[in-house]
Scaffold this active site. Sequence first.
Site, PDB file in Angstrom:
ATOM      1  N   ASP A  44      62.823  79.620  77.658  1.00  0.00           N
ATOM      2  CA  ASP A  44      64.164  79.027  77.679  1.00  0.00           C
ATOM      3  C   ASP A  44      65.142  79.891  78.452  1.00  0.00           C
ATOM      4  O   ASP A  44      65.232  81.091  78.216  1.00  0.00           O
ATOM      5  CB  ASP A  44      64.696  78.886  76.240  1.00  0.00           C
ATOM      6  CG  ASP A  44      63.943  77.816  75.461  1.00  0.00           C
ATOM      7  OD1 ASP A  44      63.529  76.821  76.078  1.00  0.00           O
ATOM      8  OD2 ASP A  44      63.788  77.970  74.235  1.00  0.00           O
ATOM      9  N   HIS A  95      73.114  66.308  70.097  1.00  0.00           N
ATOM     10  CA  HIS A  95      74.391  66.796  69.583  1.00  0.00           C
ATOM     11  C   HIS A  95      75.038  65.778  68.661  1.00  0.00           C
ATOM     12  O   HIS A  95      76.025  66.073  67.991  1.00  0.00           O
ATOM     13  CB  HIS A  95      75.345  67.124  70.736  1.00  0.00           C
ATOM     14  CG  HIS A  95      74.741  68.070  71.731  1.00  0.00           C
ATOM     15  ND1 HIS A  95      74.031  67.636  72.818  1.00  0.00           N
ATOM     16  CD2 HIS A  95      74.696  69.421  71.757  1.00  0.00           C
ATOM     17  CE1 HIS A  95      73.601  68.687  73.498  1.00  0.00           C
ATOM     18  NE2 HIS A  95      73.983  69.779  72.867  1.00  0.00           N
TER      19      HIS A  95
END
Length: 760
Positions: free
Chosen positions: A605, A700
Amino acid sequence: MIKIHNLGFPRIGAQRELKFALEKFWRGEISEQALENTGAELRAHHWQVQADLDLVPVGDFSFYDHVLDMSCLLGHWPERVQGLSGSELDQYFRVARGRSAQDSDCQCVAAGEMTKWFDTNYHYIVPEFSAETAFNLNPQRLLAQVKQAQALGHTPKVVIQGPVTYLWLGKSKDATDKLTLLPKLLSVYAQLLHALAQEGVRWVQVDESALVTDLDSQWQQAFTSAYQYLDALTHKPNLLLTTYFGDLAQHLDLALSLPVQGIHLDAVKAQHEITQVLAGLGDEKILSLGVIDGRNIWKTNLTATLAALQPIAQSLGERLWLAPSCSLLHVPVDLAQETQLDQEVATWLAFAVQKLQELKILQQALNHGEASVAQDLADNQAAIQARRQSKRVHKPEVQARLARITPELGQRLSPYAQRAPQQAQKLKLPLYPTTTIGSFPQTADIRQARRDWRLGRLDEPTYQTLMREQIAHAVKVQEDLGLDVLVHGEAERNDMVEYFGEQLEGYIFSQNGWVQSYGSRCVKPPILFGDIERLQPMTLEWIRYAQSLTDKPMKGMLTGPVTILNWSFVRDDQPRSTSCYQLALAIRDEVLDLEAAGIQVIQIDEAALREGLPLRASQWQTYLDWAVQAFRITANGVSDQTQIHTHMCYSEFNDIIQAIAAMDADVITIETSRSDMELLQAFEDFHYPNEIGPGVYDIHSPNIPTQAAMEALMRKAADFIPAQRLWVNPDCGLKTRQWSEVLPALEAMVKAAQALRVQA
Ligand code: GLN
Ligand code: ZN
């Protein structure tokens, strides 16, 4: 006599008192008055801590964000909240946080957009401009704070955003040229300065850090006209034109030409400009030098700083002021709160309170001679020397390995076009393969288990068993859903940087080193203090166990070196790139261990690669060059058959697409669901050659996306990128979501991929 001052003090509180009061207020557990009282107490306490300064900052305290405070001070609310009922504070939080239909007053509004404050990890609420924008001075709150400081016996220096930077920070909602608003804005600044003068304020710190970024000629001209206008006002305080986070570079002459009474320079970032600034200062202006690093947690070398300051103090006398380089908002409050820090490393550190003590020592030495603070200076030198000579900081083996890095170390064996068929043959994935980004819901059980284990309430074997159960559960769920490349779910990880930092030599962690990120949210950046070493594998056993439970490929999950670096306090005794390469070598070893254990897909990542971009575009390439090379060193030691993934959770790729391509990950997963795939244009235009997983599920939001919506997004994606190179995945990790949201969403996502395969 030289003076000392501070640009801003952390407002969250040494024990995060403000955070807890805010959250109680938002939950309706305390009254507005109680919140105001906490604010007043924190301000009073913070001024008390700063009582040795000649001027204390007023206006640096904020219930949420200082840019939003500035909007409030200018009476500049977004159009969508104008005319709504409620108190001013109500309005303020409505803009800060948005308000949804669940609230009883039903005055639903979207939150103001949040964006990064220059190159820091702090986020501000973006002022919204349009042709209709009006300003109406609303100074009561600020004036009350001035009075509060005066009543407590302090001499206030009021801190505001300067007019040009305020416009620069905002966003035009209707393509209005923001600079056309400057005349209106300036007349409100005139009223403000007048009101402050009436209150007896002698100095105003006007923050104009737009000056450390690249500005075109219109913006440069705006500085000239704005400050000429303000200079012509009759009844106003002195202005301290303040810049931080960088050097003035091409705007140095402009900054010096502005008719103000003083100028503050970030003497850490712009140390090389001090001589030039001195030469152009003239005979009257004050020069404030920000000599204490406000962006880092290291002690200042006071002896060296004094040596540099002596001649300046000689020539400027009382026209020299000293301060931290920027507001102390970006460092933790007080080292004295740390009881469990590594004792040796702790002696090298200074948090906000300690930085102000350093300032005081410098002032004493300059005003009354070094003998007056001989012991302080000797202690400081001892700490500086100890750090410089420490064997925990400087490790010959690590440095030797770094010296052996060659460009080839970052090179994969074959180009992507040759790797891809080998990986396809080995992994046997369908068209539109499905995967997730790494984490699964971090349930209360998981967090409790981790906490108990940390506190020693849960023994190691029991903890291992509990975490393995979580992994087994995640694997079973993914197999049942029919995902193609699985993850172990990251139950054992508190945070994607902390998890690795805790296992690497060269890192320490504070208990209370919180720094505000936005609103009541704080982060506790780990402290990278020494040469980085990996003593043993960090993730291997968890991933190996996860892989043992399934025949599907299990993705090894790592955080990349650039992200670990960008989310830490880092060393100031070597370039960032050096620390980054050390991290790269350590994580490369982990990659190779995973590969050796039979893991065929490894994700690294780099969530924070983009936010490390320097403020000036002219410096981007240098940063991107080493950042990309560090990633490549981490990733590229593997065989052609091993598939490297990377993940980035943001959606602006236009200006860094070349660097993204140079990372040469076989697969990149990115955040796209909210931007309707439009950002893939950048990848198409660049002829991005490798595979892409554009997120189709906005993690989200608690909303559960439908199969149809996700199919439509993927069809859109296929307009930009050939279907053979597309993956289907969420925007980011699922750790903040509930299982009840994740299960139906992933089920629909897998069905969407299946439907797309049939249609293909
Ligand atoms: N692998 C991490 C996760 O899934 C990535 C988080 C991130 O990109 N911020 O949580
Ligand atoms: Zn992400």
